[in-house]
Motif scaffolding. Sequence first.
Motif, PDB file in Angstrom:
ATOM      1  N   LYS A   1      93.365 -83.068 110.366  1.00  0.00           N
ATOM      2  CA  LYS A   1      92.434 -82.658 111.411  1.00  0.00           C
ATOM      3  C   LYS A   1      92.806 -81.254 111.906  1.00  0.00           C
ATOM      4  O   LYS A   1      93.969 -80.871 111.879  1.00  0.00           O
ATOM      5  CB  LYS A   1      92.450 -83.634 112.585  1.00  0.00           C
ATOM      6  CG  LYS A   1      92.234 -85.091 112.187  1.00  0.00           C
ATOM      7  CD  LYS A   1      90.878 -85.313 111.545  1.00  0.00           C
ATOM      8  CE  LYS A   1      90.675 -86.771 111.164  1.00  0.00           C
ATOM      9  NZ  LYS A   1      89.365 -87.002 110.493  1.00  0.00           N
TER      10      LYS A   1
ATOM     11  N   LYS B   1      80.154 -74.703 119.784  1.00  0.00           N
ATOM     12  CA  LYS B   1      81.341 -75.330 119.202  1.00  0.00           C
ATOM     13  C   LYS B   1      82.080 -76.185 120.224  1.00  0.00           C
ATOM     14  O   LYS B   1      82.651 -77.224 119.882  1.00  0.00           O
ATOM     15  CB  LYS B   1      82.269 -74.249 118.630  1.00  0.00           C
ATOM     16  CG  LYS B   1      81.699 -73.541 117.415  1.00  0.00           C
ATOM     17  CD  LYS B   1      82.664 -72.499 116.887  1.00  0.00           C
ATOM     18  CE  LYS B   1      82.094 -71.807 115.654  1.00  0.00           C
ATOM     19  NZ  LYS B   1      83.010 -70.744 115.145  1.00  0.00           N
TER      20      LYS B   1
ATOM     21  N   GLN C   1      80.821 -79.624 120.319  1.00  0.00           N
ATOM     22  CA  GLN C   1      81.139 -80.451 119.147  1.00  0.00           C
ATOM     23  C   GLN C   1      82.608 -80.867 119.105  1.00  0.00           C
ATOM     24  O   GLN C   1      82.975 -81.805 118.404  1.00  0.00           O
ATOM     25  CB  GLN C   1      80.803 -79.677 117.862  1.00  0.00           C
ATOM     26  CG  GLN C   1      79.322 -79.349 117.714  1.00  0.00           C
ATOM     27  CD  GLN C   1      79.055 -78.383 116.574  1.00  0.00           C
ATOM     28  OE1 GLN C   1      79.986 -77.870 115.938  1.00  0.00           O
ATOM     29  NE2 GLN C   1      77.793 -78.113 116.318  1.00  0.00           N
ATOM     30  N   SER C   2      83.457 -80.197 119.861  1.00  0.00           N
ATOM     31  CA  SER C   2      84.889 -80.455 119.816  1.00  0.00           C
ATOM     32  C   SER C   2      85.239 -81.736 120.566  1.00  0.00           C
ATOM     33  O   SER C   2      84.547 -82.143 121.498  1.00  0.00           O
ATOM     34  CB  SER C   2      85.645 -79.273 120.432  1.00  0.00           C
ATOM     35  OG  SER C   2      87.038 -79.440 120.330  1.00  0.00           O
ATOM     36  N   LYS C   3      86.324 -82.371 120.154  1.00  0.00           N
ATOM     37  CA  LYS C   3      86.775 -83.624 120.768  1.00  0.00           C
ATOM     38  C   LYS C   3      87.978 -83.326 121.672  1.00  0.00           C
ATOM     39  O   LYS C   3      89.053 -82.982 121.186  1.00  0.00           O
ATOM     40  CB  LYS C   3      87.154 -84.637 119.692  1.00  0.00           C
ATOM     41  CG  LYS C   3      86.001 -84.973 118.729  1.00  0.00           C
ATOM     42  CD  LYS C   3      86.477 -85.846 117.592  1.00  0.00           C
ATOM     43  CE  LYS C   3      85.354 -86.158 116.623  1.00  0.00           C
ATOM     44  NZ  LYS C   3      84.910 -84.940 115.871  1.00  0.00           N
TER      45      LYS C   3
ATOM     46  N   MET D   1      88.617 -75.365 122.386  1.00  0.00           N
ATOM     47  CA  MET D   1      87.518 -76.178 121.877  1.00  0.00           C
ATOM     48  C   MET D   1      86.540 -75.367 121.027  1.00  0.00           C
ATOM     49  O   MET D   1      85.807 -75.924 120.205  1.00  0.00           O
ATOM     50  CB  MET D   1      86.786 -76.844 123.039  1.00  0.00           C
ATOM     51  CG  MET D   1      87.633 -77.873 123.788  1.00  0.00           C
ATOM     52  SD  MET D   1      86.817 -78.562 125.253  1.00  0.00           S
ATOM     53  CE  MET D   1      85.608 -79.650 124.469  1.00  0.00           C
ATOM     54  N   SER D   2      86.527 -74.056 121.206  1.00  0.00           N
ATOM     55  CA  SER D   2      85.674 -73.190 120.388  1.00  0.00           C
ATOM     56  C   SER D   2      86.193 -73.069 118.965  1.00  0.00           C
ATOM     57  O   SER D   2      85.440 -72.676 118.055  1.00  0.00           O
ATOM     58  CB  SER D   2      85.586 -71.795 121.011  1.00  0.00           C
ATOM     59  OG  SER D   2      84.997 -71.844 122.297  1.00  0.00           O
ATOM     60  N   TYR D   3      87.481 -73.415 118.758  1.00  0.00           N
ATOM     61  CA  TYR D   3      88.088 -73.226 117.437  1.00  0.00           C
ATOM     62  C   TYR D   3      88.795 -74.469 116.902  1.00  0.00           C
ATOM     63  O   TYR D   3      89.301 -74.447 115.780  1.00  0.00           O
ATOM     64  CB  TYR D   3      89.069 -72.050 117.486  1.00  0.00           C
ATOM     65  CG  TYR D   3      88.363 -70.739 117.757  1.00  0.00           C
ATOM     66  CD1 TYR D   3      87.765 -70.021 116.718  1.00  0.00           C
ATOM     67  CD2 TYR D   3      88.255 -70.248 119.062  1.00  0.00           C
ATOM     68  CE1 TYR D   3      87.087 -68.839 116.979  1.00  0.00           C
ATOM     69  CE2 TYR D   3      87.574 -69.074 119.320  1.00  0.00           C
ATOM     70  CZ  TYR D   3      86.983 -68.375 118.278  1.00  0.00           C
ATOM     71  OH  TYR D   3      86.300 -67.212 118.525  1.00  0.00           O
ATOM     72  N   GLY D   4      88.819 -75.548 117.664  1.00  0.00           N
ATOM     73  CA  GLY D   4      89.516 -76.749 117.214  1.00  0.00           C
ATOM     74  C   GLY D   4      88.592 -77.957 117.152  1.00  0.00           C
ATOM     75  O   GLY D   4      87.774 -78.180 118.047  1.00  0.00           O
ATOM     76  N   GLU D   5      88.738 -78.750 116.095  1.00  0.00           N
ATOM     77  CA  GLU D   5      87.988 -80.010 115.982  1.00  0.00           C
ATOM     78  C   GLU D   5      88.472 -80.985 117.053  1.00  0.00           C
ATOM     79  O   GLU D   5      87.683 -81.701 117.666  1.00  0.00           O
ATOM     80  CB  GLU D   5      88.196 -80.602 114.585  1.00  0.00           C
ATOM     81  CG  GLU D   5      87.509 -81.938 114.366  1.00  0.00           C
ATOM     82  CD  GLU D   5      87.913 -82.587 113.047  1.00  0.00           C
ATOM     83  OE1 GLU D   5      87.366 -83.666 112.745  1.00  0.00           O
ATOM     84  OE2 GLU D   5      88.775 -82.024 112.328  1.00  0.00           O
ATOM     85  N   TYR D   6      89.785 -81.026 117.262  1.00  0.00           N
ATOM     86  CA  TYR D   6      90.401 -81.811 118.321  1.00  0.00           C
ATOM     87  C   TYR D   6      91.177 -80.854 119.212  1.00  0.00           C
ATOM     88  O   TYR D   6      91.882 -79.964 118.719  1.00  0.00           O
ATOM     89  CB  TYR D   6      91.374 -82.852 117.760  1.00  0.00           C
ATOM     90  CG  TYR D   6      90.721 -84.024 117.064  1.00  0.00           C
ATOM     91  CD1 TYR D   6      90.540 -85.241 117.730  1.00  0.00           C
ATOM     92  CD2 TYR D   6      90.297 -83.918 115.747  1.00  0.00           C
ATOM     93  CE1 TYR D   6      89.950 -86.316 117.090  1.00  0.00           C
ATOM     94  CE2 TYR D   6      89.690 -84.989 115.091  1.00  0.00           C
ATOM     95  CZ  TYR D   6      89.523 -86.187 115.779  1.00  0.00           C
ATOM     96  OH  TYR D   6      88.930 -87.251 115.145  1.00  0.00           O
ATOM     97  N   VAL D   7      91.071 -81.037 120.524  1.00  0.00           N
ATOM     98  CA  VAL D   7      91.850 -80.235 121.470  1.00  0.00           C
ATOM     99  C   VAL D   7      92.618 -81.193 122.377  1.00  0.00           C
ATOM    100  O   VAL D   7      92.035 -82.100 122.984  1.00  0.00           O
ATOM    101  CB  VAL D   7      90.960 -79.304 122.300  1.00  0.00           C
ATOM    102  CG1 VAL D   7      91.754 -78.666 123.451  1.00  0.00           C
ATOM    103  CG2 VAL D   7      90.379 -78.215 121.395  1.00  0.00           C
TER     104      VAL D   7
END
Length: 554
Positions: A86, A49, A52-54, A287-293
Amino acid sequence: MKSDIQIARETPLKKVKEVAENIGIDRDEVHNYGPYMAKVPLRLKNQEKIDQSKLVLVTAITPTKAGIGKTTVSIGLALGLNKIGKKAIVALREPSLGPVFGMKGGAAGGGYAQVLPMENINLHFTGDFHAVTSAHNTISALLDNYIFRVQGTPHEIKEVLWKRVLDVNDRSLRYIVTGLGPGNGVPLEGGFDITAASELMAILCLAEDEEDLRRRIENILLGYTREDKPFTVKDLGVAGAITVLMKDAIHPNLVQTTENTAAFVHGGPFANIAHGCNSVSATKMAMSYGEYVITEAGFGADLGAEKFFNIKCRKSGLQPKLTVIVVTAQGLKMHGGTPETDIRQPDMEGLKKGLENLSKHLENLASFGQTVVVAFNKYAFDTQDEIDAVAEFCRQRGVRFAVNNAFVEGGQGAVELANAVVEAIEKEPSQPLQFTYSDEDSIRTKLEKIALNIYGARDVVFNEKALRRLKRIDDTPLAKFPVCIAKTQFSFSADPKEYGVAKGFRFKINDIVINQGSEFIVAIAGEMMRMPGLPADPQAKRIDIVNGKVEGLS
């Protein structure tokens, strides 16, 4: 408008287990520190994940006494991204009690863009700073005891490098003598740094897990023996005890924003005397749990962003998709020569001259391969003409620009910025990071590349003390470490009075500190002190309990 603390008190908070559940963390996994704060175990990080996170870095122009509001913008951007659909999480540093009771009064954001509960976050929080302070000073006590016991033997330590720390601004403790009086140990010259400058704080923020934490603690260099051999915590035989003192502190802290979205707040090194970033583990957890950090790095981009890229990202493998640089009209005008007393008044000439500071930071960020969005952090007294002037400056340089008004409007006030960030990442994400120097460069070359290419110095001058330290590093594994320059935050140079863009200056390195555990070399530039002093009118004079409630925090 209501004060920060009024807004914080009036915001209905969700229980932290619900905040965790909302981002996909099982409520039974979090370890509560009261109803609204929790520790989240490191094992919940998920590399798939994370990939994949931004990740978005928030930095700023060179700060001034007027302030910039970088933390408020960071929180506001996360709120704005959630507002447009988001899944965004913010990852920030913890406040230090030194600045809270010194100049700032708090460091949890402001207005309607705060992390909560702000009183707890600003005052002790989950005890991470106290754990670092206790662990650091336990090493000091054990080292002094060792020196006392082996005095006069071949194991005697002839040079001690390890100071003590305290999370208080106290200039009188910078240089001290310990062990005075019969039976009180061996008299030694020493001193205190602030806890944020402790090598253990840097280790906390760079360690990936408990095993890595212990390894780094073992490697801390404490001094040199009579045979000129390095003496470490491993040699002292107490790495296990120090790891025990930090076993809880290493786990990231989960709290929430003024709009009840998740926020990880963990670690607190300053960018002017340390590497200025929150923990790698908190960033990766987010970043393991958010699409954007959204994360920030302290002070201006010459300090925080440079160290974020060259130290944190280099060592952790993180690759930001975008950098946001925060500007204010007040800050630009100060850099343009407007007197501090007049920066709230219109001064287009001063503002436009101050844009040279922004230009230099944009040039530096481009050197790292970063796509940049300029965020104009709006104050009530800013004029539309000033906003338009900065927008036009950015348009001419092909840089995206957005106004942030999250302080007053929360997430809704950051929607424009959020849309600009999403558009930039989708259409023109940052390139893979291009570092300022390579691992193979000598420490001296690394420092020179930063000073000449990022700061704009003419040359770098090392005093005799720094040169002696560099000789100990050359031709050893330490030479491959990244470097961390401790210098004033108020200028590209080491002179805090050189606003704007300092040019053609000599950059003086007065000391070198070997952080063998955190695995970077600290260079002390100019008159920079790793223990700050208090201002003439400290914020502590305004902090009080009134009718059972804390006042004076912001």
